[in-house]
Design a protein around this motif. Structure first.
Motif, PDB file in Angstrom:
ATOM      1  N   ARG A   1      20.338   3.810  -1.819  1.00 22.59           N
ATOM      2  CA  ARG A   1      19.593   4.931  -2.389  1.00 22.59           C
ATOM      3  C   ARG A   1      20.409   5.746  -3.394  1.00 22.59           C
ATOM      4  NH1 ARG A   1      17.477   7.857  -5.098  1.00 22.59           N
ATOM      5  NH2 ARG A   1      16.084   9.566  -4.629  1.00 22.59           N
TER       6      ARG A   1
ATOM      7  N   SER B   1      15.479   0.744  -6.401  1.00 22.05           N
ATOM      8  CA  SER B   1      14.510   1.715  -5.901  1.00 22.05           C
ATOM      9  C   SER B   1      14.393   1.602  -4.385  1.00 22.05           C
ATOM     10  CB  SER B   1      13.139   1.469  -6.538  1.00 22.05           C
ATOM     11  OG  SER B   1      12.560   0.282  -6.010  1.00 22.05           O
ATOM     12  N   LEU B   2      13.892   2.657  -3.783  1.00 21.72           N
ATOM     13  CA  LEU B   2      13.694   2.662  -2.332  1.00 21.72           C
ATOM     14  C   LEU B   2      12.694   1.566  -1.937  1.00 21.72           C
ATOM     15  CD1 LEU B   2      14.718   4.229   0.114  1.00 21.72           C
ATOM     16  CD2 LEU B   2      12.749   5.723  -0.098  1.00 21.72           C
ATOM     17  N   GLN B   3      11.659   1.385  -2.733  1.00 22.52           N
ATOM     18  CA  GLN B   3      10.653   0.350  -2.479  1.00 22.52           C
ATOM     19  C   GLN B   3      11.293  -1.035  -2.498  1.00 22.52           C
ATOM     20  OE1 GLN B   3       7.133   0.530  -1.900  1.00 22.52           O
ATOM     21  NE2 GLN B   3       7.479  -1.617  -1.428  1.00 22.52           N
ATOM     22  N   SER B   4      12.130  -1.282  -3.479  1.00 24.06           N
ATOM     23  CA  SER B   4      12.795  -2.576  -3.599  1.00 24.06           C
ATOM     24  C   SER B   4      13.714  -2.821  -2.401  1.00 24.06           C
ATOM     25  CB  SER B   4      13.601  -2.617  -4.901  1.00 24.06           C
ATOM     26  OG  SER B   4      14.398  -3.761  -4.959  1.00 24.06           O
ATOM     27  N   TYR B   5      14.451  -1.796  -1.995  1.00 25.06           N
ATOM     28  CA  TYR B   5      15.346  -1.939  -0.844  1.00 25.06           C
ATOM     29  C   TYR B   5      14.534  -2.186   0.428  1.00 25.06           C
ATOM     30  CZ  TYR B   5      19.006  -1.133   2.571  1.00 25.06           C
ATOM     31  OH  TYR B   5      19.883  -1.292   3.603  1.00 25.06           O
ATOM     32  N   ALA B   6      13.434  -1.468   0.588  1.00 22.59           N
ATOM     33  CA  ALA B   6      12.575  -1.650   1.765  1.00 22.59           C
ATOM     34  C   ALA B   6      12.062  -3.083   1.824  1.00 22.59           C
ATOM     35  CB  ALA B   6      11.422  -0.654   1.731  1.00 22.59           C
ATOM     36  N   ASN B   7      11.626  -3.597   0.685  1.00 22.97           N
ATOM     37  CA  ASN B   7      11.147  -4.984   0.634  1.00 22.97           C
ATOM     38  C   ASN B   7      12.256  -5.960   1.019  1.00 22.97           C
ATOM     39  OD1 ASN B   7       8.624  -4.138  -0.227  1.00 22.97           O
ATOM     40  ND2 ASN B   7       9.047  -4.530  -2.386  1.00 22.97           N
TER      41      ASN B   7
ATOM     42  N   SER C   1       8.518  -1.250   5.478  1.00 23.12           N
ATOM     43  CA  SER C   1       7.659  -0.541   4.529  1.00 23.12           C
ATOM     44  C   SER C   1       8.469   0.565   3.861  1.00 23.12           C
ATOM     45  CB  SER C   1       6.452   0.062   5.246  1.00 23.12           C
ATOM     46  OG  SER C   1       6.852   1.160   6.051  1.00 23.12           O
ATOM     47  N   SER C   2       8.038   0.952   2.666  1.00 18.80           N
ATOM     48  CA  SER C   2       8.755   2.027   1.973  1.00 18.80           C
ATOM     49  C   SER C   2       8.604   3.340   2.736  1.00 18.80           C
ATOM     50  CB  SER C   2       8.279   2.176   0.530  1.00 18.80           C
ATOM     51  OG  SER C   2       6.927   2.520   0.484  1.00 18.80           O
TER      52      SER C   2
ATOM     53  N   THR D   1      11.104   3.346   5.583  1.00 17.89           N
ATOM     54  CA  THR D   1      12.444   3.457   5.007  1.00 17.89           C
ATOM     55  C   THR D   1      12.703   4.895   4.554  1.00 17.89           C
ATOM     56  OG1 THR D   1      12.290   1.157   4.284  1.00 17.89           O
ATOM     57  CG2 THR D   1      14.011   2.498   3.270  1.00 17.89           C
ATOM     58  N   ARG D   2      11.687   5.530   3.983  1.00 20.79           N
ATOM     59  CA  ARG D   2      11.800   6.930   3.566  1.00 20.79           C
ATOM     60  C   ARG D   2      12.037   7.831   4.775  1.00 20.79           C
ATOM     61  NH1 ARG D   2       7.257   7.209   1.205  1.00 20.79           N
ATOM     62  NH2 ARG D   2       7.977   6.220  -0.675  1.00 20.79           N
TER      63      ARG D   2
END
Length: 179
Positions: free
Chosen positions: A132, A138-144, A149-150, A153-154
């Motif tokens: 992060r 991005s957070l979405q990419s890392y979550a994937n 899920s984003s 992860t958030r």
């Protein structure tokens, strides 16, 4: 450099002693930005070039922070020209004003406490923080990438920050060093 233009030992000490505070100030004005070290370096160059305009006995931190703020504004201007995300000047001014009153020794103690607290995190928590705040991912990419899920992860990131904040506060209380 003319002998009368040699830097004073006092100026070098001030510049060195305020590096942590300057870095923290720049980080607060460039949240999540990878160019903090470049802006800090540019700020140090200007401070060095303008060392003779600094009045001994005056507030070095306020003077240095003003120069750092100008370098950050210059950075945001360049980012705007490149069509990258920028921060409004009014928000930057509000952050800069709030940070001006920071005590360098408190920032140093907070940094030391944070470094200690980071060591007690689980590896996956450190990985999330690294992804992060230190990578462009991005957070979405890392979550994937980790199969979550984003949103979850958030939430994890929020809990890690709370854990770190509590740990830092506790360590500062032990030292008797509160803001």
């Amino acid at each position: 450099m003319h002998p009368s233009q040699q830097p004073s030992t006092e100026f070098i000490k001030l510049l060195t002693n305020h590096q942590t505070a300057l870095r923290g100030y720049i980080i607060s004005l460039l949240p999540g930005c990878q160019d903090v070290n470049d802006v800090l370096q540019d700020t140090n160059v200007v401070l060095w070039e303008k060392m003779h305009s600094f009045e001994a006995g005056s507030n070095f931190q306020a003077w240095a922070f003003t120069i750092a703020r100008n370098k950050v504004m210059q950075y945001w201007g360049q980012q705007k020209k490149l069509k990258r995300i920028s921060l409004s000047e009014s928000i930057l001014d509000a952050i800069a004003e709030a940070r001006k009153e920071s005590r360098p020794e408190l920032l140093e103690n907070k940094l030391q406490a944070l470094q200690s607290c980071l060591k007690i995190l689980k590896q996956d928590e450190r990985n999330l923080l690294h992804a992060r705040y230190e990578q462009t991912e991005s957070l979405q990419s890392y979550a994937n990438k980790i199969g979550r899920s984003s949103a979850s992860t958030r939430v994890s990131l929020h809990r890690i920050r709370q854990k770190l904040r509590s740990c830092v506060d506790l360590r500062l209380q032990w030292k008797g060093d509160t803001a």
